[in-house]
Motif scaffolding. Structure first.
Motif, PDB file in Angstrom:
ATOM      1  N   LEU A   8       2.345   1.642  -3.502  1.00  0.00           N
ATOM      2  CA  LEU A   8       1.370   2.121  -4.470  1.00  0.00           C
ATOM      3  C   LEU A   8       0.999   3.581  -4.226  1.00  0.00           C
ATOM      4  O   LEU A   8       0.768   4.334  -5.176  1.00  0.00           O
ATOM      5  CB  LEU A   8       0.119   1.244  -4.430  1.00  0.00           C
ATOM      6  CG  LEU A   8       0.291  -0.151  -5.009  1.00  0.00           C
ATOM      7  CD1 LEU A   8      -0.937  -1.003  -4.722  1.00  0.00           C
ATOM      8  CD2 LEU A   8       0.560  -0.081  -6.500  1.00  0.00           C
ATOM      9  N   THR A   9       0.962   4.001  -2.974  1.00  0.00           N
ATOM     10  CA  THR A   9       0.700   5.409  -2.669  1.00  0.00           C
ATOM     11  C   THR A   9       1.827   6.280  -3.187  1.00  0.00           C
ATOM     12  O   THR A   9       1.594   7.349  -3.756  1.00  0.00           O
ATOM     13  CB  THR A   9       0.514   5.609  -1.158  1.00  0.00           C
ATOM     14  OG1 THR A   9      -0.531   4.758  -0.693  1.00  0.00           O
ATOM     15  CG2 THR A   9       0.180   7.044  -0.827  1.00  0.00           C
ATOM     16  N   LYS A  19      -9.273   7.988  -2.070  1.00  0.00           N
ATOM     17  CA  LYS A  19      -8.495   7.609  -0.887  1.00  0.00           C
ATOM     18  C   LYS A  19      -7.001   7.783  -1.125  1.00  0.00           C
ATOM     19  O   LYS A  19      -6.278   8.217  -0.229  1.00  0.00           O
ATOM     20  CB  LYS A  19      -8.790   6.171  -0.496  1.00  0.00           C
ATOM     21  CG  LYS A  19     -10.103   5.979   0.190  1.00  0.00           C
ATOM     22  CD  LYS A  19     -10.285   4.549   0.627  1.00  0.00           C
ATOM     23  CE  LYS A  19     -11.638   4.346   1.267  1.00  0.00           C
ATOM     24  NZ  LYS A  19     -11.835   2.947   1.676  1.00  0.00           N
ATOM     25  N   LEU A  20      -6.542   7.436  -2.315  1.00  0.00           N
ATOM     26  CA  LEU A  20      -5.129   7.616  -2.623  1.00  0.00           C
ATOM     27  C   LEU A  20      -4.750   9.092  -2.603  1.00  0.00           C
ATOM     28  O   LEU A  20      -3.725   9.470  -2.025  1.00  0.00           O
ATOM     29  CB  LEU A  20      -4.797   7.008  -3.990  1.00  0.00           C
ATOM     30  CG  LEU A  20      -4.670   5.503  -4.043  1.00  0.00           C
ATOM     31  CD1 LEU A  20      -4.565   5.034  -5.479  1.00  0.00           C
ATOM     32  CD2 LEU A  20      -3.460   5.052  -3.254  1.00  0.00           C
ATOM     33  N   TYR A  32       1.494   6.437  -6.974  1.00  0.00           N
ATOM     34  CA  TYR A  32       0.370   7.273  -7.396  1.00  0.00           C
ATOM     35  C   TYR A  32       0.686   8.756  -7.221  1.00  0.00           C
ATOM     36  O   TYR A  32       0.372   9.568  -8.083  1.00  0.00           O
ATOM     37  CB  TYR A  32      -0.880   6.915  -6.593  1.00  0.00           C
ATOM     38  CG  TYR A  32      -2.075   7.757  -6.944  1.00  0.00           C
ATOM     39  CD1 TYR A  32      -2.833   7.479  -8.077  1.00  0.00           C
ATOM     40  CD2 TYR A  32      -2.453   8.832  -6.146  1.00  0.00           C
ATOM     41  CE1 TYR A  32      -3.930   8.249  -8.407  1.00  0.00           C
ATOM     42  CE2 TYR A  32      -3.545   9.603  -6.468  1.00  0.00           C
ATOM     43  CZ  TYR A  32      -4.279   9.312  -7.598  1.00  0.00           C
ATOM     44  OH  TYR A  32      -5.365  10.088  -7.924  1.00  0.00           O
ATOM     45  N   TYR A  72      -5.064   1.113 -10.336  1.00  0.00           N
ATOM     46  CA  TYR A  72      -5.333   1.245  -8.907  1.00  0.00           C
ATOM     47  C   TYR A  72      -6.745   0.764  -8.563  1.00  0.00           C
ATOM     48  O   TYR A  72      -6.961   0.160  -7.520  1.00  0.00           O
ATOM     49  CB  TYR A  72      -5.144   2.701  -8.472  1.00  0.00           C
ATOM     50  CG  TYR A  72      -3.749   3.188  -8.734  1.00  0.00           C
ATOM     51  CD1 TYR A  72      -2.700   2.803  -7.920  1.00  0.00           C
ATOM     52  CD2 TYR A  72      -3.471   4.015  -9.821  1.00  0.00           C
ATOM     53  CE1 TYR A  72      -1.408   3.231  -8.165  1.00  0.00           C
ATOM     54  CE2 TYR A  72      -2.192   4.450 -10.075  1.00  0.00           C
ATOM     55  CZ  TYR A  72      -1.169   4.051  -9.254  1.00  0.00           C
ATOM     56  OH  TYR A  72       0.105   4.467  -9.505  1.00  0.00           O
ATOM     57  N   LEU A  98      -8.141  -0.040  -4.798  1.00  0.00           N
ATOM     58  CA  LEU A  98      -7.818   1.247  -4.190  1.00  0.00           C
ATOM     59  C   LEU A  98      -8.599   2.340  -4.906  1.00  0.00           C
ATOM     60  O   LEU A  98      -8.566   2.433  -6.127  1.00  0.00           O
ATOM     61  CB  LEU A  98      -6.322   1.535  -4.307  1.00  0.00           C
ATOM     62  CG  LEU A  98      -5.406   0.511  -3.663  1.00  0.00           C
ATOM     63  CD1 LEU A  98      -3.973   0.787  -4.035  1.00  0.00           C
ATOM     64  CD2 LEU A  98      -5.576   0.535  -2.165  1.00  0.00           C
ATOM     65  N   SER A  99      -9.287   3.158  -4.159  1.00  0.00           N
ATOM     66  CA  SER A  99     -10.045   4.228  -4.797  1.00  0.00           C
ATOM     67  C   SER A  99      -9.145   5.429  -5.037  1.00  0.00           C
ATOM     68  O   SER A  99      -8.184   5.685  -4.300  1.00  0.00           O
ATOM     69  CB  SER A  99     -11.239   4.630  -3.947  1.00  0.00           C
ATOM     70  OG  SER A  99     -10.831   5.403  -2.856  1.00  0.00           O
ATOM     71  N   ARG A 100      -9.473   6.156  -6.068  1.00  0.00           N
ATOM     72  CA  ARG A 100      -8.702   7.337  -6.447  1.00  0.00           C
ATOM     73  C   ARG A 100      -8.774   8.398  -5.357  1.00  0.00           C
ATOM     74  O   ARG A 100      -7.780   9.057  -5.055  1.00  0.00           O
ATOM     75  CB  ARG A 100      -9.303   7.844  -7.749  1.00  0.00           C
ATOM     76  CG  ARG A 100      -8.635   8.951  -8.396  1.00  0.00           C
ATOM     77  CD  ARG A 100      -9.398   9.213  -9.678  1.00  0.00           C
ATOM     78  NE  ARG A 100      -8.767  10.186 -10.492  1.00  0.00           N
ATOM     79  CZ  ARG A 100      -9.225  10.542 -11.664  1.00  0.00           C
ATOM     80  NH1 ARG A 100     -10.301   9.975 -12.138  1.00  0.00           N
ATOM     81  NH2 ARG A 100      -8.612  11.451 -12.361  1.00  0.00           N
ATOM     82  N   ARG A 111       0.825  -1.207   0.000  1.00  0.00           N
ATOM     83  CA  ARG A 111       0.000   0.000   0.000  1.00  0.00           C
ATOM     84  C   ARG A 111       0.865   1.266   0.000  1.00  0.00           C
ATOM     85  O   ARG A 111       0.562   2.240  -0.694  1.00  0.00           O
ATOM     86  CB  ARG A 111      -0.936  -0.004   1.194  1.00  0.00           C
ATOM     87  CG  ARG A 111      -2.021   1.021   1.110  1.00  0.00           C
ATOM     88  CD  ARG A 111      -3.010   0.829   2.241  1.00  0.00           C
ATOM     89  NE  ARG A 111      -3.830  -0.344   2.028  1.00  0.00           N
ATOM     90  CZ  ARG A 111      -5.035  -0.320   1.486  1.00  0.00           C
ATOM     91  NH1 ARG A 111      -5.540   0.817   1.103  1.00  0.00           N
ATOM     92  NH2 ARG A 111      -5.735  -1.419   1.335  1.00  0.00           N
ATOM     93  N   SER A 121      -4.720  10.404   0.983  1.00  0.00           N
ATOM     94  CA  SER A 121      -3.550   9.974   1.754  1.00  0.00           C
ATOM     95  C   SER A 121      -2.289  10.700   1.302  1.00  0.00           C
ATOM     96  O   SER A 121      -1.456  11.067   2.130  1.00  0.00           O
ATOM     97  CB  SER A 121      -3.373   8.461   1.660  1.00  0.00           C
ATOM     98  OG  SER A 121      -3.110   8.073   0.341  1.00  0.00           O
TER      99      SER A 121
END
Length: 105
Positions: free
Chosen positions: A9-10, A80-81, A13, A71, A76-78, A6, A84
């Motif tokens: 990926l964060t 939420k990414l 993104y 994603y 993973l929702s756009r 996670r 964060s």
């Protein structure tokens, strides 16, 4: 999905937002180190809102439209990414300004 996945990926993104935010954070810290001011601390957060908005807009405009499905397919929702990424960026500025306060204030 593990925590390290996670985090990776964060980072993937929001790499552009993180890098521009880090440069801004370091510039603010440098100005605070030159002469500490409470008004500059408040102004740096206000200007950070404008810079973050411009950065998010530009990243959304130049990102490949099909890349977001990578994603989404991972669950993973756009939103939420993006939340964060922005939260981490502002948290980094707050921590840096707190350190500058304790050192120079």
């Amino acid at each position: 999905m593990t925590l390290s996945d996670r985090i990776s990926l964060t980072w993937r993104y929001g790499k552009g937002i993180f890098l521009i935010g880090a440069v801004y954070n370091l510039v603010c810290a440098r100005f605070q180190a030159g002469g500490f001011s409470y008004t500059f601390m408040v102004d740096s957060f206000i200007i950070k809102v404008v810079i973050t908005a411009i950065t998010v807009y530009l990243v959304k405009q130049f990102r490949d439209r099909d890349a977001i499905f990578f994603y989404i397919n991972l669950g993973l929702s756009r939103r939420k990414l993006l939340t964060s990424v922005i939260l981490i960026d502002y948290l980094a500025l707050a921590i840096l300004m707190t350190i500058m306060f304790f050192i120079y204030g």
